[in-house]
Enzyme design. Structure first.
Site, PDB file in Angstrom:
ATOM      1  N   HIS A 224       0.690  -1.220  -0.100  1.00  0.00           N
ATOM      2  CA  HIS A 224       0.041  -0.194   0.065  1.00  0.00           C
ATOM      3  C   HIS A 224       0.802   1.211   0.023  1.00  0.00           C
ATOM      4  O   HIS A 224       0.448   2.246  -0.060  1.00  0.00           O
ATOM      5  CB  HIS A 224      -1.066  -0.037   1.276  1.00  0.00           C
ATOM      6  N   HIS A 404      -9.045  11.355   0.526  1.00  0.00           N
ATOM      7  CA  HIS A 404      -8.209  10.090   0.676  1.00  0.00           C
ATOM      8  C   HIS A 404      -7.072  10.595   1.280  1.00  0.00           C
ATOM      9  O   HIS A 404      -6.238   9.652   1.515  1.00  0.00           O
ATOM     10  CB  HIS A 404      -8.129   9.642  -0.777  1.00  0.00           C
TER      11      HIS A 404
END
Length: 486
Positions: A224, A404
């Site tokens: 990630h 985000h």
């Protein structure tokens, strides 16, 4: 014959319950949070076969034999490199602010490397600004370019990045790209990987996904991180994937994604470099070690330089490091705490720390998206709102797209930016990266960004929240119970 079938039936029943008992014992013997254990047990006893397969695939953290062997082989050389880096004493900060000292001390003791000073740091609040700066840096690159992303989706300005990388590779710059298999599935299904490889760019698919590997390695373990390294002295990191928000998930009904990136020049790029090298070796078996900081091109002693600590988390890194860092940050707050995250499913410890901060008089604000691209996480997040509101936490729901950005600001001085969501997956599972910055000037810049988010958000009213439909409360509590598994 009837006796034979009876024996077979009893053997199947015995084997069935033996399997359930074995998995139950395995769950109980593993050192894990009680809510997580209870959630897994509930799934297994309600849906036994599905639950057992799910647990064996997703319930335990394991890299797989090959990656585990590579990890064990690379640590001696990595440790030696870190010891040599520590000989460059002038790059390490010796003092920190009061609010940041506990966190920096924790990071140095657990990771073995302290905060690095003398870095120039710039916040990038739009995709276009980030790509513009990145294209300029790629054009000027002379030695190497390394990138790691969770999602790389062709289209829009991303095509310019691809073209610029191909041009850099053709003029002799070593280019390496590491992309998560699940996040970048569309990229790997198209012609782009082959086009880049033909130009000389090394493109690697990290943590490949297929059914066979589900029995060898946990499949929801993802790469990630978002890191860009250029010539070992320039770095980018933050929440932005390599996707143009004008074209990404436009059918999801949440608007464009809003991200935050940091561009860094200075010696901390070397620290990010060793993390990238570890990821690269774990996936490819090829060893890369970045050169030490170049004292001739990096202004260590500039008074305007920022002190930055890098926190890398994931399998093979200090356990619970990012979770401990977040807890330390929250408990260090005395005046103000602002947190932004797209996915809010905190651990019980983190939830308690946030509520306690508000109850002792800290001005606590949490900014989350009004609409979420994950329905499950969206409902699970709402299950925590009642407790937060009761403690005095202000919850802002961002309405101008999917927020985000992952950021934490403590007392205007201590900042955390990176890839870590405030959910179980980021806290306990995925490969993540976080920058910790001890600087009031940078804190002021981050505060301006967060204030802009707040101006584009709706403050959740506690009274109206209490009057929401009863069916919503039931759904929230249902997802809350399974939140440790999300």
């Amino acid at each position: 014959m009837s006796t034979f079938y009876t024996v077979i039936s009893w053997l199947l029943v015995f084997g069935y319950w033996l399997l359930i008992a074995g998995v139950t014992l395995r769950i109980l013997m593993k050192r894990r949070a009680v809510p997580s254990a209870m959630a897994w047990l509930l799934v297994i006893y309600i849906l036994p076969l599905v639950g057992i397969v799910a647990y064996l695939s997703f319930g335990e953290l394991h890299l797989g034999k090959r990656r585990a062997e590579r990890a064990s082989k690379m640590w001696p050389s990595t440790a030696k490199w870190l010891r040599e880096l520590k000989e460059y004493r002038r790059i390490f900060a010796t003092e920190n602010s009061e609010v940041a000292s506990a966190l920096f001390q924790l990071c140095e003791r657990r990771q073995g490397v302290g905060g690095v000073k003398g870095n120039q740091l710039q916040l990038m609040t739009t995709f276009d600004d980030t790509i513009k700066a990145l294209l300029r840096d790629i054009e000027l690159a002379r030695s190497n370019i390394e990138m790691v992303f969770y999602i790389w989706q062709p289209g829009g300005l991303v095509e310019q990045v691809s073209s610029s990388l191909i041009a850099a590779a053709r003029r002799g710059v070593h280019c390496r790209i590491l992309l998560d298999s699940a996040g970048s599935v569309q990229f790997f299904r198209q012609h782009h990987p082959e086009l880049m490889r033909t130009a000389g760019i090394e493109v690697v698919e990290a943590l490949k996904v297929n059914l066979f590997r589900a029995f060898l390695r946990r499949m929801d373990l993802r790469q990630h991180r978002k890191i860009i390294l250029i010539d070992n002295r320039i770095a980018y990191t933050g929440s932005m994937n390599m996707v143009d928000p004008r074209f990404f998930k436009q059918d999801a009904g949440v608007g464009q994604w809003i991200d935050l990136m940091a561009r860094i020049e200075g010696p901390v790029a070397t620290t990010l470099g060793i993390i990238y090298c570890c990821d690269w070796e774990m996936e490819t078996g090829k060893r890369l070690l970045p050169p030490p900081p170049d004292v001739n091109v990096m202004p260590f002693e500039q008074e305007s330089g920022h002190t930055i600590q890098v926190i890398a988390s994931g399998p093979g890194y200090p356990e619970e490091m990012i979770h401990q860092a977040l807890l330390t940050s929250v408990y260090s707050a005395r005046k103000q705490l602002i947190m932004t995250t797209p996915y809010f499913v905190p651990s019980d410890d983190l939830l308690h720390a946030i509520c306690t901060a508000a109850q002792r008089g800290v001005d606590v604000s949490i900014i989350v998206p009004h609409k979420n691209d994950s329905v499950l996480v969206g409902w699970a997040s709402r299950a925590f709102f009642t407790e937060l509101l009761a403690a005095g936490v202000k919850i802002y729901q961002f309405k101008d797209g999917l927020l985000h950005t992952k950021s934490v600001l403590v007392d205007g001085q201590l900042s955390l930016v990176g890839t870590v969501n405030l959910d179980m997956r980021s806290l306990w599972l995925n490969f993540e990266i976080t920058l910790v910055i001890d600087d009031a000037g940078f804190g002021s810049d981050l505060a301006c960004v967060q204030e802009d988010y707040i101006a584009r958000s709706r403050l959740l009213n506690a009274t109206q929240w209490q009057n929401r439909p009863y069916w919503q409360r039931i759904v929230e509590r249902l997802f809350y119970f399974f939140s440790p598994l999300l």
